[in-house]
Design an enzyme around this catalytic site. Structure first.
Site, PDB file in Angstrom:
ATOM      1  CG  HIS A 201     -36.789  47.412  15.765  1.00 57.48           C
ATOM      2  ND1 HIS A 201     -38.079  47.836  15.566  1.00 57.48           N
ATOM      3  CD2 HIS A 201     -36.403  46.252  14.784  1.00 57.48           C
ATOM      4  CE1 HIS A 201     -38.687  47.204  14.888  1.00 57.48           C
ATOM      5  NE2 HIS A 201     -37.969  46.092  14.355  1.00 57.48           N
ATOM      6  CB  CYS A 257     -40.118  52.747  18.915  1.00 54.62           C
ATOM      7  SG  CYS A 257     -41.015  52.575  17.221  1.00 54.62           S
TER       8      CYS A 257
END
Length: 385
Positions: A201, A257
């Site tokens: 992440h 991301c």
């Protein structure tokens, strides 16, 4: 009876000294010459001889010291059983030679010949969490195989942090990831090839030091971020980028991301679909974000405000699109590809995946981003890992 002694003064004049006199004064220069008896001279010589013998015994090897240590009766009184003699520590002067070297720590700099190529690979699936991911650990394992089999990295020079590792020091916690980053660049030298890969992440948070144009810091999310926090781009730049010396190179692949400028490198390569590109300077604020003379290059999965994802389109199994496209581009680009060739191949691969399957949470298609510590001609500069 003792007779008179003839004594010579410093000035060269000879004098007669009466028996029993301890000193005599020269009538010419008035210098007082102290007289010593023969007994005193012999005692002084004896002390000198004893001192030399003691110094010689100290300089002899231990086996000679045992032979000369004590008379027979003392040796009998001090004798120990064989097992006790074995346990006795060696003399202090021999300790450095007899003691085994301490075992190497996990994050110590790797010894030669594995120092020229080093890599840190992080794969975080966040198992058991509502935000768990699929394929991130597989991405790290795929990258390790690629580096060893295709790029000549010794397996001993690759430090991998995943939830599958048995060693607690190799779990991708914030502390372990920081240590791994420091190990990667510690003692870097000219012609070193360093590599950092992260699959997991990514996020943004408010910028508090005023060095971001958009007011947001980018960050990597370690396994224990809920209690320990994120690793923001300012810290990543300080640990991995700024220590790079002249002639050393660092390449990074970030499959996450909001990862566009997560290394805070000063220059962003903005590429059009027709292959034309332009360098955008990201310098903002007074903090220096470059290297100490080396080169830093980062391939990110998307821009700072975009999302990336994983897809089974490529292999039938969940895999990070950025990780797969980077490996595939290097393999298919042929010998000595340029950065421009690799970048175009990666963009084309991800566009194809997006056309076949929606794999991100974003409505807008995301494409890889290249950032660098310096501007350069991407179609003339060879990619060397």
């Amino acid at each position: 009876m003792s007779s008179q002694r003839e004594v010579r003064c410093r000035c060269g004049r000879w004098m007669w000294a009466q028996p029993g006199v301890g000193a005599v004064q020269c009538s010419a220069c008035h210098t007082v010459t102290q007289l010593h008896s023969l007994v005193d001279v012999l005692r002084g010589a004896h002390r000198i001889i004893n001192g030399l013998q003691q110094l010689r015994r100290q300089q002899q090897p231990p086996q000679m010291m045992v032979a000369q240590r004590s008379p027979p009766q003392m040796m009998v009184a001090q004798r120990s059983p064989p097992q006790m003699m074995v346990q006795q520590p060696p003399p202090r002067m021999m300790m450095a030679q007899l003691s085994p070297p301490p075992p190497p720590r996990l994050l110590e700099a790797l010894p030669s010949p594995f120092g020229k190529k080093r890599a840190v690979l992080c794969g975080v699936n966040y198992r058991g969490k509502s935000y768990s991911l699929k394929g991130c650990i597989s991405d790290a394992k795929s990258m390790r195989c690629f580096l060893v089999q295709q790029m000549g990295f010794p397996v001993e020079s690759i430090l991998m942090l995943t939830e599958d590792e048995a060693c607690p020091n190799k779990i991708p916690t914030k502390r372990n990831m920081r240590k791994a980053m420091r190990w990667l660049v510690e003692g870097n030298r000219a012609r070193d090839s360093l590599f950092f890969h992260y699959s997991g992440h990514g996020a943004q948070q408010k910028d508090y030091d005023g060095d971001e144009v958009d007011g947001q810091d980018e960050a990597l999310i370690p396994l224990d971020h809920e209690t320990e926090g994120k690793i923001i781009d300012d810290e990543i730049n300080e640990i991995l980028v700024r220590p790079l010396v002249h002639g050393a190179k660092l390449h990074a692949v970030i499959d996450a991301c909001n990862s566009g400028t997560v290394f805070d490198l000063p220059f962003v390569c903005r590429m059009e679909r027709n292959g034309s590109y332009d360098w955008e300077h990201q310098g903002f604020g007074r903090i220096y974000k470059g290297t100490d003379g080396g080169g830093a290059f980062c391939f990110s999965a998307c821009d700072d405000d975009e999302a990336s994802g994983y897809t089974p389109v490529f292999t039938g199994k969940n895999a990070g699109a950025m990780t797969y496209s980077f490996i595939n581009a290097v393999k298919t680009a042929g010998p000595a590809p340029t950065y421009g060739q690799l970048f175009n191949l990666m963009c084309s691969s991800i566009r194809e995946a997006q056309s076949r399957l929606t794999y991100t949470d974003s409505d807008e298609p995301s494409e890889p981003l290249l950032t660098s510590s310096e501007k350069f001609n991407i179609y003339a500069t060879k990619f060397v890992l």
